[in-house]
Design an enzyme around this catalytic site. Structure first.
Site, PDB file in Angstrom:
ATOM      1  N   HIS A  52     -10.611   9.777   8.819  1.00  0.00           N
ATOM      2  CA  HIS A  52     -10.309   9.483  10.232  1.00  0.00           C
ATOM      3  C   HIS A  52     -10.876  10.547  11.166  1.00  0.00           C
ATOM      4  CE1 HIS A  52      -8.193   5.865   9.597  1.00  0.00           C
ATOM      5  NE2 HIS A  52      -7.133   6.393   9.012  1.00  0.00           N
ATOM      6  N   CYS A  82      -4.712  -9.112  18.645  1.00  0.00           N
ATOM      7  CA  CYS A  82      -6.163  -9.270  18.600  1.00  0.00           C
ATOM      8  C   CYS A  82      -6.665  -9.718  19.962  1.00  0.00           C
ATOM      9  CB  CYS A  82      -6.528 -10.301  17.534  1.00  0.00           C
ATOM     10  SG  CYS A  82      -8.274 -10.675  17.535  1.00  0.00           S
ATOM     11  N   GLU A 141      -9.916   7.607   3.464  1.00  0.00           N
ATOM     12  CA  GLU A 141      -9.755   7.794   4.917  1.00  0.00           C
ATOM     13  C   GLU A 141      -9.161   9.159   5.313  1.00  0.00           C
ATOM     14  OE1 GLU A 141     -10.914   4.629   3.873  1.00  0.00           O
ATOM     15  OE2 GLU A 141     -10.914   4.286   6.037  1.00  0.00           O
ATOM     16  N   ALA A 183     -13.723  11.970  10.798  1.00  0.00           N
ATOM     17  CA  ALA A 183     -15.191  11.931  10.777  1.00  0.00           C
ATOM     18  C   ALA A 183     -15.702  11.477  12.131  1.00  0.00           C
ATOM     19  CB  ALA A 183     -15.673  10.985   9.688  1.00  0.00           C
ATOM     20  N   ARG A 184     -16.846  11.971  12.525  1.00  0.00           N
ATOM     21  CA  ARG A 184     -17.409  11.554  13.810  1.00  0.00           C
ATOM     22  C   ARG A 184     -18.624  10.643  13.582  1.00  0.00           C
ATOM     23  NH1 ARG A 184     -13.615  10.694  15.607  1.00  0.00           N
ATOM     24  NH2 ARG A 184     -12.442  11.756  17.217  1.00  0.00           N
ATOM     25  N   LYS A 197     -14.489  13.440  32.565  1.00  0.00           N
ATOM     26  CA  LYS A 197     -15.737  13.114  31.872  1.00  0.00           C
ATOM     27  C   LYS A 197     -16.062  11.621  31.952  1.00  0.00           C
ATOM     28  CE  LYS A 197     -13.680  13.062  27.278  1.00  0.00           C
ATOM     29  NZ  LYS A 197     -13.373  13.820  26.121  1.00  0.00           N
ATOM     30  N   CYS A 217      -6.081  -4.104  18.305  1.00  0.00           N
ATOM     31  CA  CYS A 217      -5.538  -3.777  16.980  1.00  0.00           C
ATOM     32  C   CYS A 217      -5.378  -2.266  16.852  1.00  0.00           C
ATOM     33  CB  CYS A 217      -6.374  -4.391  15.873  1.00  0.00           C
ATOM     34  SG  CYS A 217      -8.138  -4.075  15.988  1.00  0.00           S
ATOM     35  N   GLN A 256       0.835  -1.203   0.000  1.00  0.00           N
ATOM     36  CA  GLN A 256       0.000   0.000   0.000  1.00  0.00           C
ATOM     37  C   GLN A 256       0.869   1.252   0.000  1.00  0.00           C
ATOM     38  OE1 GLN A 256      -2.341   1.862   3.297  1.00  0.00           O
ATOM     39  NE2 GLN A 256      -4.093   1.193   2.082  1.00  0.00           N
ATOM     40  N   TYR A 261      -6.496  10.717   3.936  1.00  0.00           N
ATOM     41  CA  TYR A 261      -5.054  10.903   3.715  1.00  0.00           C
ATOM     42  C   TYR A 261      -4.817  11.838   2.509  1.00  0.00           C
ATOM     43  CZ  TYR A 261      -4.303   7.213   7.160  1.00  0.00           C
ATOM     44  OH  TYR A 261      -4.285   6.489   8.327  1.00  0.00           O
ATOM     45  N   GLN A 313      -9.764  -3.158  20.402  1.00  0.00           N
ATOM     46  CA  GLN A 313      -8.953  -2.985  21.613  1.00  0.00           C
ATOM     47  C   GLN A 313      -7.498  -3.394  21.484  1.00  0.00           C
ATOM     48  OE1 GLN A 313     -10.730  -4.179  25.412  1.00  0.00           O
ATOM     49  NE2 GLN A 313     -12.718  -3.850  24.503  1.00  0.00           N
ATOM     50  N   ARG A 340      -7.768   2.688  -3.529  1.00  0.00           N
ATOM     51  CA  ARG A 340      -8.746   2.751  -2.423  1.00  0.00           C
ATOM     52  C   ARG A 340      -9.448   4.093  -2.530  1.00  0.00           C
ATOM     53  NH1 ARG A 340      -8.541   0.960   3.441  1.00  0.00           N
ATOM     54  NH2 ARG A 340     -10.766   0.761   3.832  1.00  0.00           N
ATOM     55  N   GLN A 387     -18.136 -12.868  31.899  1.00  0.00           N
ATOM     56  CA  GLN A 387     -18.477 -11.466  31.603  1.00  0.00           C
ATOM     57  C   GLN A 387     -18.885 -11.265  30.136  1.00  0.00           C
ATOM     58  OE1 GLN A 387     -18.139  -8.677  34.078  1.00  0.00           O
ATOM     59  NE2 GLN A 387     -18.225 -10.492  35.367  1.00  0.00           N
TER      60      GLN A 387
HETATM   61  P1  NAP Z   1     -13.927   0.855  35.676  1.00  0.00           P
HETATM   62  O1  NAP Z   1     -13.697   1.324  34.300  1.00  0.00           O
HETATM   63  O2  NAP Z   1     -12.786   0.751  36.597  1.00  0.00           O
HETATM   64  O3  NAP Z   1     -15.025   1.838  36.306  1.00  0.00           O
HETATM   65  C1  NAP Z   1     -15.509   1.690  37.571  1.00  0.00           C
HETATM   66  C2  NAP Z   1     -16.351   2.904  37.938  1.00  0.00           C
HETATM   67  O4  NAP Z   1     -16.801   2.751  39.241  1.00  0.00           O
HETATM   68  C3  NAP Z   1     -15.579   4.187  37.862  1.00  0.00           C
HETATM   69  O5  NAP Z   1     -16.378   5.133  37.184  1.00  0.00           O
HETATM   70  C4  NAP Z   1     -15.370   4.581  39.321  1.00  0.00           C
HETATM   71  O6  NAP Z   1     -15.513   5.968  39.307  1.00  0.00           O
HETATM   72  C5  NAP Z   1     -16.489   3.862  40.043  1.00  0.00           C
HETATM   73  N1  NAP Z   1     -16.101   3.337  41.342  1.00  0.00           N
HETATM   74  C6  NAP Z   1     -15.011   2.577  41.648  1.00  0.00           C
HETATM   75  N2  NAP Z   1     -15.012   2.270  42.964  1.00  0.00           N
HETATM   76  C7  NAP Z   1     -16.112   2.837  43.492  1.00  0.00           C
HETATM   77  C8  NAP Z   1     -16.661   2.879  44.799  1.00  0.00           C
HETATM   78  N3  NAP Z   1     -16.054   2.272  45.808  1.00  0.00           N
HETATM   79  N4  NAP Z   1     -17.799   3.564  44.982  1.00  0.00           N
HETATM   80  C9  NAP Z   1     -18.421   4.179  43.970  1.00  0.00           C
HETATM   81  N5  NAP Z   1     -17.953   4.176  42.708  1.00  0.00           N
HETATM   82  C10 NAP Z   1     -16.808   3.498  42.463  1.00  0.00           C
HETATM   83  O7  NAP Z   1     -14.621  -0.535  35.689  1.00  0.00           O
HETATM   84  P2  NAP Z   1     -15.839  -1.113  34.843  1.00  0.00           P
HETATM   85  O8  NAP Z   1     -16.755  -0.054  34.360  1.00  0.00           O
HETATM   86  O9  NAP Z   1     -16.380  -2.170  35.702  1.00  0.00           O
HETATM   87  O10 NAP Z   1     -15.146  -1.730  33.600  1.00  0.00           O
HETATM   88  C11 NAP Z   1     -14.241  -2.816  33.753  1.00  0.00           C
HETATM   89  C12 NAP Z   1     -13.274  -2.884  32.589  1.00  0.00           C
HETATM   90  O11 NAP Z   1     -13.920  -3.271  31.430  1.00  0.00           O
HETATM   91  C13 NAP Z   1     -12.597  -1.564  32.306  1.00  0.00           C
HETATM   92  O12 NAP Z   1     -11.262  -1.802  31.969  1.00  0.00           O
HETATM   93  C14 NAP Z   1     -13.360  -1.061  31.157  1.00  0.00           C
HETATM   94  O13 NAP Z   1     -12.627  -0.154  30.361  1.00  0.00           O
HETATM   95  C15 NAP Z   1     -13.677  -2.357  30.416  1.00  0.00           C
HETATM   96  N6  NAP Z   1     -14.880  -2.146  29.622  1.00  0.00           N
HETATM   97  C16 NAP Z   1     -14.751  -1.474  28.484  1.00  0.00           C
HETATM   98  C17 NAP Z   1     -15.865  -1.224  27.735  1.00  0.00           C
HETATM   99  C18 NAP Z   1     -15.720  -0.464  26.466  1.00  0.00           C
HETATM  100  O14 NAP Z   1     -14.630  -0.214  26.000  1.00  0.00           O
HETATM  101  N7  NAP Z   1     -16.781  -0.066  25.869  1.00  0.00           N
HETATM  102  C19 NAP Z   1     -17.101  -1.668  28.136  1.00  0.00           C
HETATM  103  C20 NAP Z   1     -17.201  -2.388  29.312  1.00  0.00           C
HETATM  104  C21 NAP Z   1     -16.076  -2.615  30.061  1.00  0.00           C
HETATM  105  P3  NAP Z   1     -15.228   6.887  40.561  1.00  0.00           P
HETATM  106  O15 NAP Z   1     -14.202   6.141  41.374  1.00  0.00           O
HETATM  107  O16 NAP Z   1     -14.745   8.177  40.001  1.00  0.00           O
HETATM  108  O17 NAP Z   1     -16.547   7.038  41.220  1.00  0.00           O
HETATM  109 FE1  SF4 Z   2     -11.107  -6.768  18.342  1.00  0.00          FE
HETATM  110 FE2  SF4 Z   2      -9.384  -8.544  17.357  1.00  0.00          FE
HETATM  111 FE3  SF4 Z   2     -11.261  -7.612  15.805  1.00  0.00          FE
HETATM  112 FE4  SF4 Z   2      -9.267  -6.009  16.563  1.00  0.00          FE
HETATM  113  S1  SF4 Z   2      -9.120  -7.819  15.288  1.00  0.00           S
HETATM  114  S2  SF4 Z   2     -11.431  -5.528  16.487  1.00  0.00           S
HETATM  115  S3  SF4 Z   2      -8.895  -6.764  18.619  1.00  0.00           S
HETATM  116  S4  SF4 Z   2     -11.561  -8.831  17.657  1.00  0.00           S
END
Ligand code: NAP
Ligand code: SF4
Length: 661
Positions: free
Chosen positions: A253, A354, A165, A255-256, A556, A342, A101, A167, A340, A215, A411
């Site tokens: 890239h 992966c 994309e 774009a929202r 946030k 890649c 590429q 570029y 996550q 592309r 989970q």
């Molecule tokens: P996390 O990202 O660590 O968040 C936990 C949340 O709970 C935080 O907002 C924290 O904020 C709060 N918290 C922690 N202890 C607390 C307490 N004692 N009392 C009240 N609030 C408390 O954990 P998670 O949401 O369970 O996610 C787990 C993992 O999975 C993370 O690594 C996450 O990134 C990943 N995950 C990712 C996605 C995604 O990418 N879309 C989706 C699901 C899970 P405060 O301490 O500020 O209150």
């Molecule tokens: Fe997720 Fe693997 Fe696909 Fe990348 S290649 S999006 S890490 S499953």
């Protein structure tokens, strides 16, 4: 034969492709690593050996200014050929074809020497570009041709010219970034000159027996992007200029609008490939969120495209094509679009891999050690336990998998219930098939005791996590649910909902609650939601629950989410009208809500249901019992580290432990 149309050869005139499957361009990070070329060659060769017809490499710049980052690949001088020859040789030895590429990053180049059609800075790059002079534009065109010629000398079967994309070529094509007064700016005929000249000069330099893929951005998804008539004009001119294949590109890239994340419906953009195909006689390749052979075959069989290009699915499973050929599609480890391991890695200057296949890009490092067969017990059938069990069984060990619940998945079973994360069910299907294929004895509804585990040669504890119950007065009230209870029993969730914790799970649960009882959006509704066809018609799809998400930090909500997908989740909860409160102190939970404090001011927040998404703690009772008895075991996944429990780390650790048995 199943997938007949997908697996049929394609005649390109001077050569042919053995099927309709392209492995799309991906930067792996191996390109810049010391000793990375041999690993890259192995990575590509594995995919070629398993039947990919045409591989496209990660982007290589034709000159210094166009490099993606300071250390990225460039092919300008003959001495640089030695980095490419081992790759082309390995792919050819494996029976595949490979195109390099050609990517000039323009104003996306992450270094201070970047240059573009404009001097306007990209919103996603801290480095401001210099505007190329007319002479520099002409020299850049020559650089593309020279680089393509060198690519031919390196043994490549062709090049892909990256014209999408956002570029450099895309920057020239669109009025958003091209307000030039010279011959390369103005109406589409002038803006397209740069792209067309590049293709003409490449064709002149490489002759007719060389593939040129272009592309093409079929949908820019940014203000000041091209109209369809302009894209069509360009496509027709590119065909005349000597392009062999048009590959589809979707969205800049900057774009929202999500284009490849899990929540993007499968094949969401194929209709644009189909549309451009009507104007062309050369083959067109479809791409974006194509991840299984049936879907890919349907695209070809229905005439929407002549080829499909998939990139991430080949990280998830190097044998995607082979399994399709042998009618073993249920054995494919499907890419779940999480980004996550890649893209998030690449954007953090880390080697790509992966989440569901940690051996991707580690083919020479994460390999099995040959040992005699042992009896292995794995406790817990979440992602970590499943990976350990399957990896160990594939190596010939006799594996028993214990799970206290009535189903496998841990989970991931919860994740697949979140709207837009349905793909997680594919990973569970993959593991289910692998457990059976490799004769893993699965004992469900079975809490393994230390006594029975003692009989095994090796014990792997993948006992996972339990949701954290923060020490807040009222946490045991009936209206307070853990996230697990909320997802499994949505009927218990009232109309007014407070979510405690704004991490990944809090954000997921907000999306889940807002869509209880709401039918999944159709493709048209999804496109409308993101304003893809008509920005003025953006819609939201949710129920009438009032949702508030809270966290103690003042940052946030969802700040720690994935680099390339976090913004999508944050935009989703905004679309859904979720109220966000940060900098919160929790005083107590009550039967009709919670008492909190923000900025020193006490408030009462009404809520019928309070959902705890406050992280997890490791489930280690069995590990503690082993410790007390002085017995050996391996601890993997959330049972080992619960903080930010992370499936990528869990699966990788579990795989490594099993490979070392
Ligand atoms: P996390 O990202 O660590 O968040 C936990 C949340 O709970 C935080 O907002 C924290 O904020 C709060 N918290 C922690 N202890 C607390 C307490 N004692 N009392 C009240 N609030 C408390 O954990 P998670 O949401 O369970 O996610 C787990 C993992 O999975 C993370 O690594 C996450 O990134 C990943 N995950 C990712 C996605 C995604 O990418 N879309 C989706 C699901 C899970 P405060 O301490 O500020 O209150
Ligand atoms: Fe997720 Fe693997 Fe696909 Fe990348 S290649 S999006 S890490 S499953």
């Amino acid at each position: 034969m199943k997938y007949k149309e997908l697996l049929a050869p394609l005649d390109l005139g001077h050569t042919s492709l053995k099927n309709r499957i392209i492995m799309g361009s991906m930067h792996t990070g191996l390109e810049e690593e010391r000793g990375g070329i041999a690993k890259l060659a192995k990575f590509y060769a594995e995919r070629a050996k398993a039947g990919v017809a045409l591989i496209i490499t990660g982007g290589v710049s034709p000159n210094f200014r166009g490099r993606l980052s300071f250390h990225s690949d460039q092919l300008t001088f003959p001495w640089q050929l030695r980095r490419h020859k081992p790759v082309t040789q390995a792919v050819h030895d494996a029976g595949g074809k490979i195109c390099m590429q050609l990517l000039h990053a323009g104003r996306y180049a992450y270094h201070p020497f970047n240059a573009s059609s404009t001097d306007q800075q990209a919103p996603i790059n801290p480095f401001k570009p210099k505007m190329l002079t007319t002479k520099q534009v002409q020299n850049t065109i020559k650089d593309f041709a020279k680089s393509a010629q060198l690519a031919k000398r390196a043994g490549y079967d062709g090049v892909e010219v990256m014209g999408s994309e956002g570029y450099l070529i895309n920057q020239f094509l669109c009025s958003r970034t091209n307000k030039r007064k010279d011959q390369y700016g103005g109406d589409i005929k002038s803006r397209a000159k740069f792209a067309i000249e590049i293709v003409k000069q490449i064709r002149a330099a490489v002759g007719t027996d060389f593939i040129i893929v272009f592309r093409l951005s079929l949908l820019d998804l940014v203000e000041g992007g091209n109209e369809w008539s302009e894209i069509e004009y360009l496509a027709v001119e590119l065909e005349k200029a000597g392009v062999s294949i048009i590959n589809s590109g979707i969205g800049w890239h900057e774009a929202r609008v999500p284009t490849i994340a899990t929540s993007v419906p499968r094949g969401a953009f194929v209709e644009w490939s189909e549309k451009i195909k009507q104007s062309l006689t050369i083959p067109v390749s479809a791409c974006n969120r194509i991840n299984n052979p049936q879907q890919a075959n349907d695209i070809i069989a229905s005439g929407q495209a002549d080829l499909v290009s998939m990139a991430r699915p080949f990280l998830a499973d190097p044998e995607f094509v082979l399994k399709a050929m042998e009618d073993r599609a249920d054995e494919i480890n499907t890419c779940i679009g999480c980004n996550q391991a890649c893209l998030d890695h690449v954007f953090s200057q880390k080697r790509a891999s992966c989440l569901v296949n940690p051996t991707a890009c580690y083919e020479t490092e994460l390999a099995a050690v040959a040992t005699s067969s042992k009896s292995v017990a794995v406790v817990g059938a979440g992602p970590a336990g499943l990976s350990s069990a399957v990896t160990a069984a594939k190596q010939g060990h006799k594996v028993t998998l214990f799970e206290a619940r009535d189903k496998i998945g841990g989970q991931f079973r919860l994740a697949r219930m979140i709207p837009g994360k349905e793909e997680f069910a594919e990973t569970l299907r993959y593991f289910r098939v692998q457990l059976e294929k490799h004769n893993v004895e699965v004992k469900l509804n079975h809490k393994a005791s230390m006594q029975e585990l003692k009989a095994f040669d090796k014990v792997i504890l993948a006992t996972g996590v339990v949701p954290r119950k923060p020490e807040i007065e009222g946490v045991e009230l009936a209206n307070v649910l853990t996230y697990e209870q909320a997802i499994n029993q949505p009927e218990r969730i009232g109309k007014n909902v407070a979510i405690i914790g704004g991490g990944g799970i809090g954000v997921d649960v907000a999306q889940f609650v807002a869509q209880i009882g709401v039918e999944s959006p159709s493709l048209e509704q999804w496109q409308q939601k993101w304003g893809i066809k008509d920005t003025s018609a953006a819609i939201t799809i949710h129920n009438d629950k009032k949702i508030t998400i809270l966290q103690r930090k003042s940052s946030k909500i969802g700040k720690g989410l994935g680099k390339t997908t976090g913004w999508i989740h944050r935009a989703e909860i905004k679309h859904l009208g979720v109220i966000q409160k940060t900098g919160v102190s929790y005083h107590r939970f009550t039967e009709d809500g919670l008492i909190i404090e923000i900025d020193g001011e006490q408030q009462q927040l009404k809520a019928d249901t309070i959902i705890l998404c406050a992280g997890q703690t490791s489930e280690r009772s069995l590990a503690d019992a082993f410790d007390a008895a002085g017995l050996n075991y391996e601890l993997v996944g959330g049972a080992d580290v619960a903080a930010e429990i992370d499936a990528k780390r869990a699966i990788r650790q579990a795989t490594e432990v099993a490979l070392a048995i």
